[in-house]
Design a protein around this motif. Structure first.
Motif, PDB file in Angstrom:
ATOM      1  N   ALA A 146      48.992  42.569  77.108  1.00 49.97           N
ATOM      2  CA  ALA A 146      48.922  40.996  76.802  1.00 49.97           C
ATOM      3  C   ALA A 146      48.674  40.873  78.413  1.00 49.97           C
ATOM      4  CB  ALA A 146      50.426  41.040  76.885  1.00 49.97           C
ATOM      5  N   LEU A 147      48.543  41.123  79.722  1.00 51.19           N
ATOM      6  CA  LEU A 147      48.560  40.685  81.356  1.00 51.19           C
ATOM      7  C   LEU A 147      46.687  40.803  81.186  1.00 51.19           C
ATOM      8  CD1 LEU A 147      51.612  41.718  82.912  1.00 51.19           C
ATOM      9  CD2 LEU A 147      50.741  39.789  82.227  1.00 51.19           C
ATOM     10  N   LEU A 148      46.512  41.438  80.436  1.00 51.81           N
ATOM     11  CA  LEU A 148      45.094  42.346  80.584  1.00 51.81           C
ATOM     12  C   LEU A 148      44.048  40.866  80.063  1.00 51.81           C
ATOM     13  CD1 LEU A 148      44.649  45.803  79.126  1.00 51.81           C
ATOM     14  CD2 LEU A 148      44.815  45.363  81.501  1.00 51.81           C
ATOM     15  N   ASP A 149      42.993  40.290  81.342  1.00 52.60           N
ATOM     16  CA  ASP A 149      42.147  39.830  81.005  1.00 52.60           C
ATOM     17  C   ASP A 149      40.866  40.314  80.219  1.00 52.60           C
ATOM     18  OD1 ASP A 149      40.687  41.328  82.647  1.00 52.60           O
ATOM     19  OD2 ASP A 149      39.458  40.486  83.716  1.00 52.60           O
ATOM     20  N   ASP A 150      40.417  38.700  79.517  1.00 50.68           N
ATOM     21  CA  ASP A 150      39.461  39.497  78.124  1.00 50.68           C
ATOM     22  C   ASP A 150      38.432  40.912  78.535  1.00 50.68           C
ATOM     23  OD1 ASP A 150      40.245  37.233  76.430  1.00 50.68           O
ATOM     24  OD2 ASP A 150      38.601  35.880  77.605  1.00 50.68           O
ATOM     25  N   PRO A 151      37.558  40.267  79.668  1.00 43.35           N
ATOM     26  CA  PRO A 151      36.971  41.763  79.594  1.00 43.35           C
ATOM     27  C   PRO A 151      37.584  43.259  80.182  1.00 43.35           C
ATOM     28  CG  PRO A 151      36.409  40.396  81.189  1.00 43.35           C
ATOM     29  CD  PRO A 151      37.793  39.951  80.301  1.00 43.35           C
ATOM     30  N   ALA A 152      38.905  43.091  80.226  1.00 44.58           N
ATOM     31  CA  ALA A 152      39.227  44.744  80.917  1.00 44.58           C
ATOM     32  C   ALA A 152      40.240  44.740  78.788  1.00 44.58           C
ATOM     33  CB  ALA A 152      41.135  44.282  81.065  1.00 44.58           C
ATOM     34  N   ARG A 153      40.266  43.489  77.909  1.00 46.32           N
ATOM     35  CA  ARG A 153      40.775  43.731  76.536  1.00 46.32           C
ATOM     36  C   ARG A 153      40.500  44.372  76.023  1.00 46.32           C
ATOM     37  NH1 ARG A 153      44.560  39.555  77.179  1.00 46.32           N
ATOM     38  NH2 ARG A 153      43.041  38.004  76.410  1.00 46.32           N
ATOM     39  N   GLU A 154      38.576  44.100  75.956  1.00 46.93           N
ATOM     40  CA  GLU A 154      37.576  44.826  75.493  1.00 46.93           C
ATOM     41  C   GLU A 154      37.621  45.486  75.647  1.00 46.93           C
ATOM     42  OE1 GLU A 154      34.372  41.649  76.490  1.00 46.93           O
ATOM     43  OE2 GLU A 154      35.128  39.982  75.609  1.00 46.93           O
ATOM     44  N   ARG A 155      37.572  45.959  76.898  1.00 40.98           N
ATOM     45  CA  ARG A 155      37.207  47.490  77.986  1.00 40.98           C
ATOM     46  C   ARG A 155      38.311  48.433  76.798  1.00 40.98           C
ATOM     47  NH1 ARG A 155      36.095  45.664  81.927  1.00 40.98           N
ATOM     48  NH2 ARG A 155      38.342  45.565  82.529  1.00 40.98           N
ATOM     49  N   ARG A 156      39.294  48.147  76.741  1.00 35.13           N
ATOM     50  CA  ARG A 156      40.702  48.538  75.810  1.00 35.13           C
ATOM     51  C   ARG A 156      40.420  48.610  74.348  1.00 35.13           C
ATOM     52  NH1 ARG A 156      45.307  47.826  73.260  1.00 35.13           N
ATOM     53  NH2 ARG A 156      47.122  49.192  73.706  1.00 35.13           N
ATOM     54  N   SER A 157      40.167  48.057  73.869  1.00 37.04           N
ATOM     55  CA  SER A 157      39.771  47.662  72.715  1.00 37.04           C
ATOM     56  C   SER A 157      38.424  49.155  72.213  1.00 37.04           C
ATOM     57  CB  SER A 157      39.049  46.678  71.880  1.00 37.04           C
ATOM     58  OG  SER A 157      40.635  45.913  71.672  1.00 37.04           O
ATOM     59  N   ALA A 158      38.260  49.002  73.323  1.00 38.80           N
ATOM     60  CA  ALA A 158      36.281  49.801  73.336  1.00 38.80           C
ATOM     61  C   ALA A 158      37.286  50.614  72.877  1.00 38.80           C
ATOM     62  CB  ALA A 158      35.285  49.760  73.861  1.00 38.80           C
ATOM     63  N   THR A 159      38.202  51.050  74.103  1.00 35.87           N
ATOM     64  CA  THR A 159      38.138  53.102  74.197  1.00 35.87           C
ATOM     65  C   THR A 159      39.002  53.335  72.755  1.00 35.87           C
ATOM     66  OG1 THR A 159      38.085  52.411  76.538  1.00 35.87           O
ATOM     67  CG2 THR A 159      40.057  54.380  75.584  1.00 35.87           C
ATOM     68  N   ILE A 160      39.861  52.204  72.378  1.00 36.97           N
ATOM     69  CA  ILE A 160      40.640  52.638  71.344  1.00 36.97           C
ATOM     70  C   ILE A 160      39.812  53.585  69.668  1.00 36.97           C
ATOM     71  CG2 ILE A 160      42.126  51.551  69.322  1.00 36.97           C
ATOM     72  CD1 ILE A 160      43.739  50.487  72.268  1.00 36.97           C
ATOM     73  N   ALA A 161      38.949  52.004  70.195  1.00 38.78           N
ATOM     74  CA  ALA A 161      37.970  52.345  68.642  1.00 38.78           C
ATOM     75  C   ALA A 161      37.563  53.347  68.774  1.00 38.78           C
ATOM     76  CB  ALA A 161      36.706  51.139  68.711  1.00 38.78           C
TER      77      ALA A 161
END
Length: 166
Positions: A1-16
């Motif tokens: 929840a504390l990540l900014d948008d680009p970090a969240r996008e990288r996290r989502s890409a890793t999960i995917a």
């Protein structure tokens, strides 16, 4: 929840990427969390040092990383060759140095007492105040981005310039 948008996008890409390879979603989410776990200690230390909430420290830390391209640089450092023990130690030292720079600048910004309803705006104000030094650092980062390959010497020069911001 504390990540900014680009970090969240990288996290989502890793999960995917992991789930596409057949890894269960819960495990993929835990694996993706490791990428940002190193920042957790810096964020806690910054929050404690400035007396500001952890969420404020995270907002500024990640906005600063995005603004200056520090995540990109950290990824390049992680990709440096490390065929020997000493090369691994040098690569780890560069990563630590970059994180320390990001932590020190974040601490400076938070210590200035700015209203953090818009962390990207506060970081933008800071970069404007330090326009000349930021421009020099960004020129070097852009040269690295344009280079076909990056080596230890190039990263060392970039870190020296970033250190001047901290």
């Amino acid at each position: 929840a504390l990540l900014d948008d680009p970090a969240r996008e990288r996290r989502s890409a890793t999960i995917a990427r992991y789930t596409a390879a057949g890894v269960p979603t819960t495990l993929a989410e835990r694996i993706a969390a490791f990428e940002h776990l190193g920042a957790a200690l810096d964020l806690v230390e910054t929050s404690h040092a400035t007396g500001r909430p952890l969420a404020d420290a995270a907002a500024v830390y990640f906005a600063l990383g995005t603004r200056l391209g520090l995540e990109w640089l950290a990824d390049r450092i992680g990709g440096l060759p490390a065929d020997s023990h000493w090369q691994q130690q040098a690569r780890n030292a560069l990563r630590d140095e970059l994180a320390g720079i990001q932590r020190r600048i974040t601490t400076q910004i938070l210590s200035a007492g700015a209203d953090l309803t818009n962390a990207a705006g506060v970081v933008g104000d800071w970069t404007e105040t330090h326009r000349a030094a930021v421009a020099r650092a960004m020129r070097i980062i852009e040269e690295l981005r344009a280079a076909r390959s990056i080596d230890l010497a190039m990263v060392s020069v970039a870190l020296r310039e970033l250190r001047s911001l901290a």
